[in-house]
Design an enzyme around this catalytic site. Sequence first.
Site, PDB file in Angstrom:
ATOM      1  N   GLY A 132     -44.657 -12.540 -18.989  1.00 48.45           N
ATOM      2  CA  GLY A 132     -45.671 -13.557 -18.757  1.00 48.45           C
ATOM      3  C   GLY A 132     -46.168 -14.323 -19.964  1.00 48.45           C
ATOM      4  O   GLY A 132     -46.945 -15.263 -19.811  1.00 48.45           O
TER       5      GLY A 132
ATOM      6  N   GLU B  26     -41.511  -7.031 -20.228  1.00 50.56           N
ATOM      7  CA  GLU B  26     -40.428  -7.709 -19.511  1.00 50.56           C
ATOM      8  C   GLU B  26     -40.483  -9.211 -19.670  1.00 50.56           C
ATOM      9  O   GLU B  26     -40.702  -9.922 -18.697  1.00 50.56           O
ATOM     10  CB  GLU B  26     -40.587  -7.465 -18.007  1.00 50.56           C
ATOM     11  CG  GLU B  26     -40.289  -6.110 -17.524  1.00 50.56           C
ATOM     12  CD  GLU B  26     -40.716  -5.967 -16.062  1.00 50.56           C
ATOM     13  OE1 GLU B  26     -40.222  -5.036 -15.443  1.00 50.56           O
ATOM     14  OE2 GLU B  26     -41.515  -6.768 -15.553  1.00 50.56           O
TER      15      GLU B  26
ATOM     16  N   ARG C   6     -38.931 -27.644 -11.414  1.00 53.78           N
ATOM     17  CA  ARG C   6     -40.315 -27.327 -11.771  1.00 53.78           C
ATOM     18  C   ARG C   6     -41.212 -28.558 -11.782  1.00 53.78           C
ATOM     19  O   ARG C   6     -42.386 -28.483 -11.432  1.00 53.78           O
ATOM     20  CB  ARG C   6     -40.376 -26.609 -13.131  1.00 53.78           C
ATOM     21  CG  ARG C   6     -39.718 -25.223 -13.107  1.00 53.78           C
ATOM     22  CD  ARG C   6     -39.890 -24.481 -14.431  1.00 53.78           C
ATOM     23  NE  ARG C   6     -41.252 -24.108 -14.698  1.00 53.78           N
ATOM     24  CZ  ARG C   6     -42.046 -24.681 -15.591  1.00 53.78           C
ATOM     25  NH1 ARG C   6     -41.573 -25.667 -16.354  1.00 53.78           N
ATOM     26  NH2 ARG C   6     -43.283 -24.284 -15.745  1.00 53.78           N
TER      27      ARG C   6
ATOM     28  N   CYS D 217     -32.778 -37.836  -3.331  1.00 54.94           N
ATOM     29  CA  CYS D 217     -33.449 -38.584  -2.272  1.00 54.94           C
ATOM     30  C   CYS D 217     -34.826 -38.009  -1.966  1.00 54.94           C
ATOM     31  O   CYS D 217     -35.074 -37.523  -0.863  1.00 54.94           O
ATOM     32  CB  CYS D 217     -32.577 -38.595  -1.029  1.00 54.94           C
ATOM     33  SG  CYS D 217     -30.967 -39.313  -1.350  1.00 54.94           S
TER      34      CYS D 217
END
Length: 451
Positions: A268, A310, A350, A381
Site C-alpha cells: 500500500g 507485500e 485507471r 469508443c
Amino acid sequence: MSLPASDRTKKADNRTTMELGAVLPETAEVKDDHLFVGGVDMVDLAREQGTALYVIDEADLRHRMESYVSSFRSRYENSDVIYASKAFLNKEVARIANQEGLCLDVSGGGELACALAAGFPADRVFVHGNNKTPQELREAISAGVGRIVVDSRIELGRVSRIAGELGVTQDIYLRITPGVEADTHEYIKTGCEDSKFGFTMLDDFAFRCVEDALAAPNVRLAGLHCHIGSQVFALHSFREAADVMVSFMARIRDQYGCAIEELDLGGGLGIAYLADDAPSSIDEFAECTTTAVKESCEKYGLDLPRLLVEPGRSLVANAGITLYTVGILKTLPNIRKYVAVDGGMSDNIRTALYHADYEPTIANKAGQARTEIVTLCGKHCESGDAVVIDMPLQTPELGDIVAVFGTGAYCYSMSSNYNGQPRPAIVFVRDGQARVTTRRETYEDLYARDL
Ligand SMILES: *Cc1c(COP(=O)(O)O)cnc(C)c1O
C-alpha cells in the site's frame, strides 16, 4: 463516465522532462532532445517495436526490490518482502523477483500458473483472494505454496478439507480487517470495516474465528495478515494497523495459549504520479513499520514475529512508462485540446476509472518545456477514454511519441482487448539493451479461443 470539465485556469508548468522529479524512472535521461531509459532511445524503440508499448526500467525495478529487502532486513532480521504480483506480472518480473530474493503474492490460479511457469519456487508463494475457487485452492495446495491467506470462515473449511484430501497440512494466515482508515482514494481503501475482504473485528468475530483455525484439521495457523489499502501516503496508518494486529496476537496468546509466529502487514505504500508528489520513501516505510511492530511487541510482551510486507505499486509503478504515437489533434476553443494516442483505456484503465493522474512528455521533444495543457485521449469508443487529463505537454504534432510516466503498476495487469485492441508488448530496457519480455498480441490471439 465522461471527462471532468476542463479547468481553464490551469497553467502549463514549462517544465522539461528531467524536471518531473520522482515520477521519472531511475535511468531516465535526455540526449539530443530524446528521452532515454535504460540507455535506450525511446523514440527509436517506439519505431522498432510499435506503439502502444510498455517499457520497464530494469535497473530501477531491481534497485527498488533490493532497497525493500535491505531496508527491512537491516532493521528487522526476520523479515521478508513479498511482491504483490497483481500490480504487474509477466514471467520476467517473476524471475527478477526470485533473483532479488523476494517472495511472491498471487491472487488466483492464473497468477500462480504464471509464477510457476517462470520457475518461481512454490514455497515462497502466498495466495490471496476473497473467493479463491475450490479448483484454485486445490491447484495451490498441490503446488506446495508457502502460505494461503484465508479470507473467510467458509474458506477455512474449504482449505482444511482440500488439504485433507491431498494428504497435507497447509500453512495458513488469517486476513484480518483491522478497521484502520487509510488516507487514500476511497475506491481502493480496503482496511475499513465495510469491506468484502477478510475477517472483521466487529463483535470480536475475527478473534472467535482464530479458535476455529486452531481447531481445523490439515491446516496450521502460521500467521496473521492485514492490508489497509493502496496508494497510502500517511505512514501513521501502517503504525496503527501494526498496533491493532500485535495486540490481537497478544490476546490470542493469552486466551488460546498460542504464539502467532508471522505477521504480514500487506502493501500500500504510495508513489509519485505527479511531479510534485512527495511520497514516503521505502526506507521511511521500513523504519515506520519495523519500529511500530517492535514497540507494540514490547508493549504487549510478545516475542518478535517474522515480519512480512507485500508491496506492489511502490516496486513497479515508477519503473514503467507507456509510449504512444500521436494520431489526431483536435482543439475545442475554450473547452479543451485533445491529443489522441494509439491506446487508451485498453492499456491504462485507471484514468477512465477514477481520473488517475499521470505526467506525460513528448519523447522526441524531451528537452523542451511543456508549454501547453492537453488531454491525451485514447482511441476507444467511450467519451471517458483518456490516459492523461489536462496536463502540461510540449506542443504536440502528428507522429510525436508521447511517454506517460508511472504506468508500471495496475496498467498492463488491468488491460483489456476493448475494441479489439491487441495488448501492447512489454520491453525491459537496461544498459543500452532492449528485450521484449512479452510480445505484442496479434489479431489471431484475439480470436484464438473462438470456436
Ligand atoms: C493489492 C494488494 C497488495 C499490494 O498493494 P500495493 O498498493 O500495490 O502495494 C498487497 N497485498 C494485498 C492483499 C493486496 O490486495
